[in-house]
Design a protein around this motif. Sequence first.
Motif: not given
Lengths: 111, 114
Positions: A87-101, B35-41
């Motif tokens: 499974v491959y995830f992309c993510a975006a981060g900013d200078n305040f260490n907030k990361f969203y996947f 971080y919290k990671q649920k299955a397949k998320k």
Amino acid sequence: GENVEQHPSTLSVQEGDSAVIKCTYSDSASNYFPWYKQELGKRPQLIIDIRSNVGEKKDQRIAVTLNKTAKHFSLHITETQPEDSAVYFCAAGDNFNKFYFGSGTKLNVKP
Amino acid sequence: DTEVTQTPKHLVMGMTNKKSLKCEQHMGHRAMYWYKQKAKKPPELMFVYSYEKLSINESVPSRFSPECPNSSLLNLHLHALQPEDSALYLCASSQGQGVSYEQYFGPGTRLTVT
């Protein structure tokens, strides 16, 4: 807040083919875009990353492109191998260490 | 040492229990994450500590209580959890605040709430 969308959710390719995964982000403050590979039961592993002042980066069979104007970035894997299946995830981060996947792409490379 | 360690690997707890997850890094990183990671998320950001101060709380319920005793250690205290809190809890660290840096993830703690 940031919203990262990732497509496709699943991708099946033949060994040796290329795979492309695309992500879009919404927050202009995001300036760092990592890609992670996660195998079942394992931790996310960084495979490549790109910063907002760069348009493209390559590392052997893996490349990432970034279009800041359109707010999208893509992962390109060439000459895929069965061991690329994950499974491959992309993510975006900013200078305040907030990361969203992003929501993830399950890549299946068929031998 | 470029590793983030987490203990325990697995944890089963009842809804009335109190337990803690532990994370450690010795890379001199000044930002640490839960971080919290649920299955397949994907992993969902819960907390960020920057220079040992809580800088981000993503509206996490108070039954989760983070603590950063020093720059190498990060704890997550758990109390009165619900079954839906069962998930993989990942710790990560990065160099610091001001410029986004690569995050190093620990192997995670697989939590089951019964």
